[in-house]
Design an enzyme around this catalytic site. Structure first.
Site, PDB file in Angstrom:
ATOM      1  CG  HIS A   1     -13.887  22.523  59.071  1.00 49.36           C
ATOM      2  ND1 HIS A   1     -12.745  23.239  58.926  1.00 49.36           N
ATOM      3  CD2 HIS A   1     -14.198  22.559  60.491  1.00 49.36           C
ATOM      4  CE1 HIS A   1     -12.549  23.729  59.903  1.00 49.36           C
ATOM      5  NE2 HIS A   1     -13.117  23.447  61.019  1.00 49.36           N
TER       6      HIS A   1
ATOM      7  CD  GLU B   1     -15.012  23.248  67.352  1.00 49.29           C
ATOM      8  OE1 GLU B   1     -15.652  22.416  67.939  1.00 49.29           O
ATOM      9  OE2 GLU B   1     -13.701  22.930  66.803  1.00 49.29           O
TER      10      GLU B   1
END
Length: 193
Positions: free
Chosen positions: A13, A84
Site C-alpha cells: 500500500h 497485515e
C-alpha cells in the site's frame, strides 16, 4: 516483464501517517496520505498493459484504496487472509520504542504479545498461495509490508521467519513467479519503485 508461467504481482500500500513515522500498523484502519494517494495513482502506469485473472486486496482501507487508485478497485476481491500482521500490544508502536523495552526484539522471531506470531501469518500466507496456485494465471495482490514479506518467504519455501530478509517500501511493486517449471517458485523482481 512477462514469463511463460503465471506471475504474481505484489503491491504494498501507499504511504500512511503511521508508515511514514515507523509505527506498526496492523489492524488499525488508517487512510493514505496525499503522498500515498499520488504514489497509488502512479501504479496504474506501471501496471498498464498487464493482464490479471485475479486481483485480490487486503480489506484494510490503505490497501484497498491503493488498489482502487491504481485502477483495479472494481475487479478486486477483498481477502481477510491478506490483512497485515496483528501486532497486538505493539500496534501503533515503533520498533525503536519496542527495542528500548525489549532489546533485540524482532517481529519475525519474537512475534507480538496479544497478536500474531510468524507461524500465524505464515498460515494465512499459505492459504493465499494455495488460492493463487489454484488460479494458475497472473494475479495482482495489494497488502501490507510484513504480510507480503512472509508471503514471499513462503512462496519460495522458506519458513515464515524468512520474511525478515525481504524489505518493502510503500507503493512498491514486486513479482513472484517460476523459473524452469511450476515446481521452481522464485522471486522475479523485488521492491521496485
Amino acid at each position: 516483464m512477462s514469463s511463460a508461467f503465471p506471475e504474481i504481482y505484489l503491491v504494498r500500500h501507499g504511504e500512511t501517517e503511521w508508515s511514514a513515522s515507523g509505527r506498526h500498523t496492523g489492524r488499525t484502519d488508517i487512510p493514505l496520505t496525499a503522498k500515498g494517494e499520488e504514489a497509488a495513482r502512479g501504479l496504474s502506469e506501471r501496471l498498464k498493459g498487464l493482464t490479471f485473472q485475479a486481483v485480490w486486496s487486503s480489506p484494510s482501507q490503505r490497501a484497498f484504496d491503493t488498489c482502487r487508485l491504481a485502477g483495479f478497485g472494481e475487479r478486486a476481491v477483498k481477502k481477510p487472509d491478506l490483512q497485515e500482521w496483528d501486532y497486538g500490544a505493539y500496534e501503533g508502536v515503533t520498533t525503536k520504542e519496542i527495542i528500548a523495552k525489549h532489546p533485540g526484539w524482532n517481529v519475525f522471531r519474537d512475534g507480538c504479545p496479544g497478536g500474531e506470531q510468524a507461524a500465524d501469518v505464515g498460515a494465512r500466507a499459505d492459504a493465499i498461495i494455495a488460492g493463487i496456485r489454484a488460479v494458475a494465471r497472473n494475479a495482482l495482490i495489494f497488502s501490507s509490508a510484513h504480510f507480503l514479506r512472509v508471503f514471499a518467504a513462503r512462496w519460495v519455501g522458506l519458513p515464515p521467519e524468512g520474511g525478515e530478509h525481504f524489505v518493502l517500501d510503500t507503493a512498491s511493486l514486486s513479482v513472484l513467479g517460476y523459473e524452469h517449471d511450476l515446481t521452481e517458485p522464485v522471486v522475479r523482481r523485488w521492491n521496485q519503485k
